[in-house]
Design an enzyme around this catalytic site. Structure first.
Site, PDB file in Angstrom:
ATOM      1  N   THR A  88      46.106  36.011  41.351  1.00 57.41           N
ATOM      2  CA  THR A  88      45.864  37.437  41.176  1.00 57.41           C
ATOM      3  C   THR A  88      44.380  37.733  41.293  1.00 57.41           C
ATOM      4  O   THR A  88      43.533  36.848  41.145  1.00 57.41           O
ATOM      5  CB  THR A  88      46.318  37.931  39.794  1.00 57.41           C
ATOM      6  N   ASP A  89      44.064  38.993  41.523  1.00 55.60           N
ATOM      7  CA  ASP A  89      42.693  39.457  41.326  1.00 55.60           C
ATOM      8  C   ASP A  89      42.448  39.527  39.822  1.00 55.60           C
ATOM      9  O   ASP A  89      43.374  39.476  39.010  1.00 55.60           O
ATOM     10  CB  ASP A  89      42.491  40.820  41.988  1.00 55.60           C
ATOM     11  N   TRP A  90      41.194  39.683  39.435  1.00 52.34           N
ATOM     12  CA  TRP A  90      40.818  39.573  38.025  1.00 52.34           C
ATOM     13  C   TRP A  90      41.464  40.682  37.180  1.00 52.34           C
ATOM     14  O   TRP A  90      41.288  41.864  37.466  1.00 52.34           O
ATOM     15  CB  TRP A  90      39.301  39.603  37.901  1.00 52.34           C
TER      16      TRP A  90
END
Length: 259
Positions: free
Chosen positions: A190-192
């Protein structure tokens, strides 16, 4: 507990973004759009190789780059990170950077943001509604080219939704297209903090084929543990995700350093 070392990453894509946290200077490369204007894949591969050299100098394992979404909206806040409005140009440029970085043993890249990140405002809640043909021929095509031509170590999903489903929770994207059709064997992350907004989203990541929840959070561990106990998620599904993470670690230069 098992002596598995962490693999440090560096953000990108216009160079390794280290200075803010470490004080270490790194090279600032021209933005992706300008690099694509060269139409020179050999040159772009050299840029990737130079970026890989700086990864190695700083004992890093994975570069969170290249970014390669389509220039759909001229006001998109990430257009400078992306190559082109053309999916073929985007794909071959990202593949060239990937080959350059990964020409160094033990180093990998993360192509991002998969997919349809077309705007900065409200990007965690906007749904990009796209017909399947346009999705395949335009928005996914560049990623497909990069995956097939250069085999990046990792793919980072985006914040936005596609056709009403967050990309990190989309089995159609993370498993059916990426793994089943394109035969991708790497890690999906995932992105942050992408999956920390709503209950159940950490679990939906794993069920969709998104292996790594970044940047790691006690809430994710708590939710996944509860989902395992309730039978909402199987141990085997968690083990597949863990194996994909471990494969990156065992392939990295950090592993060889710690042996």
């Amino acid at each position: 507990r098992l002596d598995v070392p962490p693999v440090p990453t560096a953000d990108g894509p216009a160079g390794l973004r280290l200075n803010a946290s470490t004080g270490v200077p790194t090279t600032a490369w021209p933005c992706a759009t300008l690099l694509a204007c060269t139409w020179n894949t050999e040159l772009i591969e050299e840029v990737g190789a130079a970026g890989g050299a700086e990864l190695r100098e700083n004992n890093l394992g994975v570069w969170l780059a290249p970014a390669m979404n389509i220039h759909r909206n001229p006001l998109c806040g990430r257009n400078f990170e992306y190559y082109s409005e053309d999916p073929y140009v985007s794909g071959v440029m990202a593949a060239s950077v990937t080959r350059g970085v990964q020409s160094h043993p033990g180093l990998g890249v993360t192509i991002k943001h998969f997919c349809c990140n077309n705007q900065e405002n409200k990007r965690e809640t906007v749904s990009e509604n796209v017909p399947e043909r346009a999705l395949r021929e335009i928005y996914l095509r560049g990623f497909e080219i990069a995956v097939r031509k250069s085999k990046p170590w990792a793919v980072m999903t985006s914040y936005n939704l596609v056709n009403g489903v967050h990309t990190f929770a989309s089995n159609d994207l993370c498993t059916k297209a990426l793994r089943n059709e394109w035969e991708y064997q790497g890690l999906v992350m995932t992105d942050w903090t992408a999956s920390e907004k709503n209950p159940g989203e950490h679990t939906s990541c794993i069920l969709a084929g998104n292996d790594l929840i970044m940047p790691g959070h006690p809430g994710a561990k708590k939710e996944l543990t509860a989902a395992l106990k309730s039978g909402q998620i199987k141990r085997s599904e968690l083990e597949v995700a863990a194996a994909n993470v471990l494969n990156v670690i065992f392939s990295s230069n950090v592993w060889s350093i710690n042996e």
